[in-house]
Design an enzyme around this catalytic site. Structure first.
Site, PDB file in Angstrom:
ATOM      1  N   PHE A   1       7.541  18.462 -52.168  1.00  0.00           N
ATOM      2  CA  PHE A   1       8.085  19.523 -53.002  1.00  0.00           C
ATOM      3  C   PHE A   1       9.218  20.223 -52.260  1.00  0.00           C
ATOM      4  O   PHE A   1       9.385  20.077 -51.038  1.00  0.00           O
ATOM      5  CB  PHE A   1       7.008  20.527 -53.420  1.00  0.00           C
ATOM      6  CG  PHE A   1       6.674  21.567 -52.381  1.00  0.00           C
ATOM      7  CD1 PHE A   1       7.331  22.785 -52.364  1.00  0.00           C
ATOM      8  CD2 PHE A   1       5.693  21.333 -51.431  1.00  0.00           C
ATOM      9  CE1 PHE A   1       7.032  23.747 -51.411  1.00  0.00           C
ATOM     10  CE2 PHE A   1       5.383  22.280 -50.471  1.00  0.00           C
ATOM     11  CZ  PHE A   1       6.054  23.490 -50.468  1.00  0.00           C
TER      12      PHE A   1
ATOM     13  N   GLU B   1      11.239  24.141 -52.138  1.00  0.00           N
ATOM     14  CA  GLU B   1      11.245  25.541 -52.549  1.00  0.00           C
ATOM     15  C   GLU B   1      12.680  25.982 -52.809  1.00  0.00           C
ATOM     16  O   GLU B   1      13.546  25.848 -51.949  1.00  0.00           O
ATOM     17  CB  GLU B   1      10.640  26.432 -51.470  1.00  0.00           C
ATOM     18  CG  GLU B   1      10.635  27.907 -51.870  1.00  0.00           C
ATOM     19  CD  GLU B   1      10.268  28.830 -50.727  1.00  0.00           C
ATOM     20  OE1 GLU B   1      10.016  30.016 -50.993  1.00  0.00           O
ATOM     21  OE2 GLU B   1      10.237  28.367 -49.566  1.00  0.00           O
TER      22      GLU B   1
ATOM     23  N   VAL C   1      15.086  28.925 -53.073  1.00  0.00           N
ATOM     24  CA  VAL C   1      15.052  30.284 -52.533  1.00  0.00           C
ATOM     25  C   VAL C   1      15.994  31.208 -53.306  1.00  0.00           C
ATOM     26  O   VAL C   1      15.600  32.269 -53.774  1.00  0.00           O
ATOM     27  CB  VAL C   1      15.421  30.274 -51.031  1.00  0.00           C
ATOM     28  CG1 VAL C   1      15.223  31.661 -50.437  1.00  0.00           C
ATOM     29  CG2 VAL C   1      14.574  29.259 -50.278  1.00  0.00           C
TER      30      VAL C   1
ATOM     31  N   VAL D   1      25.239  32.200 -59.977  1.00  0.00           N
ATOM     32  CA  VAL D   1      26.606  31.835 -60.357  1.00  0.00           C
ATOM     33  C   VAL D   1      27.387  33.140 -60.463  1.00  0.00           C
ATOM     34  O   VAL D   1      26.865  34.142 -60.960  1.00  0.00           O
ATOM     35  CB  VAL D   1      26.648  31.062 -61.686  1.00  0.00           C
ATOM     36  CG1 VAL D   1      28.088  30.789 -62.116  1.00  0.00           C
ATOM     37  CG2 VAL D   1      25.870  29.758 -61.581  1.00  0.00           C
TER      38      VAL D   1
ATOM     39  N   TYR E   1       6.491  36.410 -52.863  1.00  0.00           N
ATOM     40  CA  TYR E   1       7.363  37.553 -53.123  1.00  0.00           C
ATOM     41  C   TYR E   1       6.667  38.490 -54.105  1.00  0.00           C
ATOM     42  O   TYR E   1       6.167  38.042 -55.145  1.00  0.00           O
ATOM     43  CB  TYR E   1       8.702  37.105 -53.720  1.00  0.00           C
ATOM     44  CG  TYR E   1       9.563  36.319 -52.754  1.00  0.00           C
ATOM     45  CD1 TYR E   1      10.497  36.952 -51.950  1.00  0.00           C
ATOM     46  CD2 TYR E   1       9.445  34.930 -52.654  1.00  0.00           C
ATOM     47  CE1 TYR E   1      11.298  36.238 -51.073  1.00  0.00           C
ATOM     48  CE2 TYR E   1      10.231  34.209 -51.776  1.00  0.00           C
ATOM     49  CZ  TYR E   1      11.148  34.863 -50.997  1.00  0.00           C
ATOM     50  OH  TYR E   1      11.934  34.146 -50.126  1.00  0.00           O
TER      51      TYR E   1
END
Length: 773
Positions: A508, A510, A512, A516, A580
């Site tokens: 996998f 991640e 982060v 844009v 988070y």
């Protein structure tokens, strides 16, 4: 002291082992310090002003004055008894005379006046490597190693004189020297010996194999004269050749990055492995390592275990030290441009994806074949399928339509109502207006200035678009060598980017940061970025994305195929990613059969094909037939359905009559089922199913299992003559097995008992003639 000298006492042996361990630790520390010192020296010379760079190179360059044969102050032919090496750079000026030919030093670098900075920096790196090899030549005590160091010293000196690329030629050959490699052989050994283990045990063996390969990549081989082993002439010659190859391609390039570097486990094979670890002959693994007929050294060894973790890209020359070989030896690498950034714009990933599809794992291909999805597999014919001829006609009709008429310009012609989100971005990429690059910082080699500028720009982009994230935190992750960034370049500036970290062993990645720039949003750039990232990861056989999305980003990630339903097992990512607060964990599972950058275009094409086919079908269905006129002729009912005009033409077929199963005598069925049930209850694996599950033993059992069943209940039903048909009996015993598998994990004893009972009762039912054989 030689390796096979015996000590006089246990205490003395312990002291010697402790001293040896301390000595090895000190050697490793000194080695690390030397690498840091060399890297710092190269950084210093890179930052020299141009005049000082030329002064430094003048010492090592040949004189260009007519008729002069001077090769610089430091002659490539070392004196018989050289003085103590002085690696400090002498203070010189281009106007000073050469100590050998007395011509001005500027005559030695006249050919470099118009050379660009990158070429000068490359030559200066070679200068630092030449000075380090000069030290190695005079410090090395082993004669054979000293000779190899001196050969490489002369090779790099020659490259400075000729401003050429270093290339090791001659009888050593070119890597890889033997197939399969050590990494492949070790992986084959783990698959061959432990492929049938459960996932947890398999992962342990896989991690041990990675540790073994990592250690072997950093193993310092003994010089041939210091091995202290009695070997035949052939083995001794093979080891000398492999030792020379190891010094030239693995050991020396670790601190002289001017030379191409390879990992030991990727370029050497069985010959080196069995010569290094002689003690393995007495172990079980030694039978496979030293056996000439061992399947692990077969180039066509099939890695068909379902537990084999997905590999990541293979090592390439110049790879960083310390990255092991087990998870990097099967998949292909994508080319890197001169700046050190990986360009993955349209066209580069397409070729790599084709190779990745051809090299898919046998287990995955077998599953695809069973589902009728693999390339070339014969798909089962389904009633109502479109014929191949009609499909070809429709495709020819679509292709012959040509471009749409653009004489009438309007909103619909510029931006169609149902256009894909990434349509505009895809067209800009095709026209060369935007590019996509994979970039990252590195500690093993200095990235180009362009890469550094892009990293700074994408860091500024994330800081501006993600104001709730601390700037220091964003900077640390963007410039962390473990993280990579996919950047969208427009007019040589970063307007979008995704920062991610790959975990190949866990299968996998991640995500982060993803952003844009505000002035370029709502143009499909975000979708195109994510599609390129998906295709890049499928090249590396990584099929899962994970990210923590805040309340403003969940909508974007949902459109990209992410959801809160994580398909990846929790144990596979727990402890690898940071949680988070106030964010939602979302995941996306990638399909290896999809080319994501062209996905919307392919879907649009498929929709167009379906519309054309539906239009053709509608013409056929709108045809009006004359109707039934047989009643006027005195036809009596019932009317044969085949005689109705248009019914057969519409696709109707007469129903297939099923043969009725012969009725079985109830008493006879009762006797047979009672015998089978008694045999099942007497089986050694039937103990978990003899009575209903006790709620005190499994409090949540009846929360998960809504229709429980057990052998005691079946016995009561049999006595009550409930099983008037064999299918009722089969349904109940299947329910016992299904409930057990639903509630218990596959590696539990209950699950295994259910499998055994299922096989046993099916055998008994077939013997009694109640089930097809």
């Amino acid at each position: 002291m030689s390796a096979n000298t015996e000590t006089g006492s246990e205490d003395a042996s312990g002291v010697q082992k402790t001293a040896k361990t301390t000595q090895n630790s000190t050697a490793e520390l000194n080695k690390t310090n030397n690498f840091q010192r060399i890297a710092h020296k190269k950084m210093v010379v890179r930052n020299y002003p141009r005049s000082k760079k030329l002064e430094t190179l003048a010492v090592y360059s040949s004189c260009k004055s007519e008729g002069c044969k001077c090769n610089g102050w430091k002659n490539p032919n070392a004196p018989p008894q050289p003085p103590v090496a002085d690696t400090s750079q002498p203070v010189v000026s281009l106007t000073d005379p050469c100590k050998s030919c007395r011509h001005p030093l500027e005559a030695h670098v006249s050919h470099l006046e118009n050379t660009d900075e990158e070429e000068l920096n490359r030559l200066l790196r070679i200068v630092v490597d030449v000075e380090n090899l000069f030290v190695c030549v005079h410090r090395e005590e082993d004669a054979e190693a000293k000779q190899i160091y001196f050969y490489l010293f002369k090779l790099l000196r020659k490259c400075i004189l000729n401003t050429s690329q270093p290339s090791i030629e001659g009888s050593l050959g070119t890597p890889p020297f033997e197939k399969p490699s050590i990494a492949k052989g070790v992986t084959n050994f783990v698959v061959f010996k432990f492929g049938t283990l459960a996932q947890k045990e398999w992962q342990t063996m896989y991690d041990l194999a990675k540790m073994f390969l990592h250690c072997l990549n950093h193993w310092k081989l003994w010089p041939p004269a210091s091995r202290g082993q009695q070997l035949d002439q052939k083995d001794e010659n093979d080891y000398k050749l492999n030792y020379t190859r190891w010094l030239c391609f693995c050991h020396v390039p670790a601190f002289c990055d001017s030379l191409p570097r390879y990992e030991t486990t990727l370029i050497f094979g069985q010959t080196l492995l069995r010569s290094v670890f002689q003690t393995m002959r007495r172990t079980a693994a030694g039978q496979e390592v030293y056996g000439n007929n061992s399947p692990i050294w077969d180039p066509d060894f099939a890695q068909n275990t379902a537990n084999l973790p997905t590999p990541s890209p293979a090592a390439s020359p110049g790879a960083a030290a310390g990255v092991s070989g087990l998870s990097r030896f099967t998949s292909s690498t994508v080319g890197t441009d001169a700046s050190g950034a990986l360009n993955i714009s349209h066209g580069l990933l397409a070729g790599g994806r084709q190779q990745s599809t051809r090299s898919q794992e046998p287990a995955e291909k077998r599953k695809a074949d069973e589902a009728g999805l693999s390339d070339g597999a014969k798909r089962p014919r389904i009633d109502g399928d479109v014929s191949k001829e009609m499909l070809q006609e429709v495709l020819a009709e679509i292709n012959s339509d040509g471009p749409t008429d653009t004489t009438m310009v309007g909103p619909e012609s510029i931006c169609p109502t149902h256009a894909a989100r990434d349509e505009q971005a895809r067209q800009e990429e095709k026209d060369g207006k935007i590019d996509f690059h994979i970039i990252n910082n590195s500690l093993s080699h200095r990235p180009s200035n362009q890469v550094f500028l892009w990293l700074i720009e994408v860091q500024n982009l994330f800081s501006h678009q993600l104001p709730r994230m601390p700037k220091e935190y964003i900077t640390r992750l963007v410039f962390d060598p473990k993280h990579k960034c996919l950047v969208l370049i427009k007019q040589n500036h970063v307007i979008g980017g995704i920062c991610f970290r790959m975990f190949p062993a866990q299968c996998f990645t991640e995500i982060v940061f993803c952003a844009v720039t505000s002035s370029e949003q709502v143009k499909g750039y975000g979708t195109t970025l994510m599609n390129h990232l998906k295709d890049y990861h499928l090249l590396h056989n990584i099929t899962h994305f994970l990210t923590f999305a805040d309340e403003f980003a969940t909508g974007y990630f949902k459109k990209q195929g992410f959801s809160k339903d994580i398909k990846l097992p929790r144990s596979q990512y727990l402890g690898y990613i940071k949680d988070y607060e106030g964010a939602t964990l979302m995941g996306c599972e990638l399909c290896p059969r999809i080319n994501y950058t062209d996905f919307s275009r392919v879907i649009r094409k498929q929709k167009e094909i379906i519309k054309k086919i539906a239009a053709r079908r509608s013409i056929e269905t709108e045809k009006v037939y004359s109707g039934v006129g047989l009643f006027k002729e005195g036809v009596k009912l019932p009317l044969p359905l085949e005689s109705i005009p248009g019914l057969v033409e519409s696709g109707w077929k007469p129903p297939v009559k099923k043969e009725k199963e012969p009725q079985q005598d109830p008493d006879q069925l009762y006797t047979v089922l009672r015998t089978i049930l008694q045999q099942v209850k007497s089986h050694a694996s039937a103990w978990p199913f003899l009575k209903p599950v006790d709620k005190s033993e499994a409090p949540d059992y009846y929360d998960h299992i809504k229709f429980p069943m057990d052998l005691r209940t079946m016995t009561e039903r049999l006595k009550a003559r409930y099983y008037v048909h064999k299918h009722l009996f089969i349904a109940d015993i299947n329910r016992i097995v299904t409930n057990c598998r639903s509630y218990n994990e596959p590696d539990t004893e209950y699950y295994k008992c259910a499998n055994t009972i299922e096989k046993y009762y099916i055998t008994k039912m077939k013997e009694a003639g109640l089930m097809d054989k």
